[in-house]
Design an enzyme around this catalytic site. Structure first.
Site, short mmCIF file in Angstrom:
data_model
loop_
_atom_site.label_atom_id
_atom_site.label_comp_id
_atom_site.label_asym_id
_atom_site.label_seq_id
_atom_site.Cartn_x
_atom_site.Cartn_y
_atom_site.Cartn_z
N SER A 163 0.80 -1.24 0.00
CA SER A 163 0.00 0.00 0.00
C SER A 163 0.83 1.28 0.00
CB SER A 163 -0.97 0.01 1.18
OG SER A 163 -0.29 0.19 2.38
N LYS B 258 0.30 4.19 6.72
CA LYS B 258 -0.35 5.05 5.73
C LYS B 258 0.13 6.49 5.88
CE LYS B 258 -3.20 1.65 4.71
NZ LYS B 258 -2.94 0.80 3.60
#
Length: 166
Positions: free
Chosen positions: A40, A83
């Site tokens: 990610s 993230k």
């Protein structure tokens, strides 16, 4: 003789507990080394990269837009996610559908942040589970340790920011 052995054993046990407490406090409040997994955050952080995460920023509300953070997953509290912070409380975020045809806006509520992976096509993030509470943030990643070819401070998002002023 038994007394001396017991004394040494208790002394060793005391030192072990003392140093264990110091290590726990250091890793919980100062920071530590973390291995990131998953696609990610590519290309910024690759699978199995080792980074340094500091935890002081979360305690002093020093997390800023653009920072890469480690947070508890809102879907699975036993796992962590890595993230980038796209929006802070009160921000208006431009959210795209998977086709990029429909655009909409979301507002980040008080006490929350909006997180997204740098690899937008392969990231489960706030676009799916919404803004996450600030309390789920565990630390801020700012330095890559391994691989040595990428040793150093992390770069900015390849996607730019999707913060909206209008």
């Amino acid at each position: 003789m038994l007394r001396g052995a017991l004394g040494k054993t208790f002394r060793l046990l005391g030192y072990t507990i003392q140093y264990g407490c110091i290590a726990h406090c250091a890793f919980e409040y100062v920071g530590g080394v973390v291995m990131c997994s998953g696609p990610s955050m590519e290309p910024t952080i690759q699978n199995s990269d080792i980074v340094f995460a500091e935890n002081l920023s979360r305690h002093f509300y020093g997390i800023q837009r653009g920072d890469i953070v480690i947070a508890k997953s809102p879907n699975d509290p036993k796992s962590n996610i890595c993230k980038r912070v796209i929006g802070l409380e009160g921000d208006k975020i431009l959210t795209n559908s998977s086709s990029d045809f429909f655009k909409s806006h979301s507002y980040v509520p008080t006490g929350h942040v909006w997180l997204e992976g740098d690899n937008l096509k392969n990231s489960t993030d706030s676009r799916y589970y919404g803004p996450i509470p600030y309390g789920l943030i565990r630390g801020r990643i700012f330095f890559k340790i391994w691989p040595l070819s990428d040793f150093g401070f992390l770069r900015d998002s390849p996607n730019g920011y999707r913060f909206s002023d209008d």
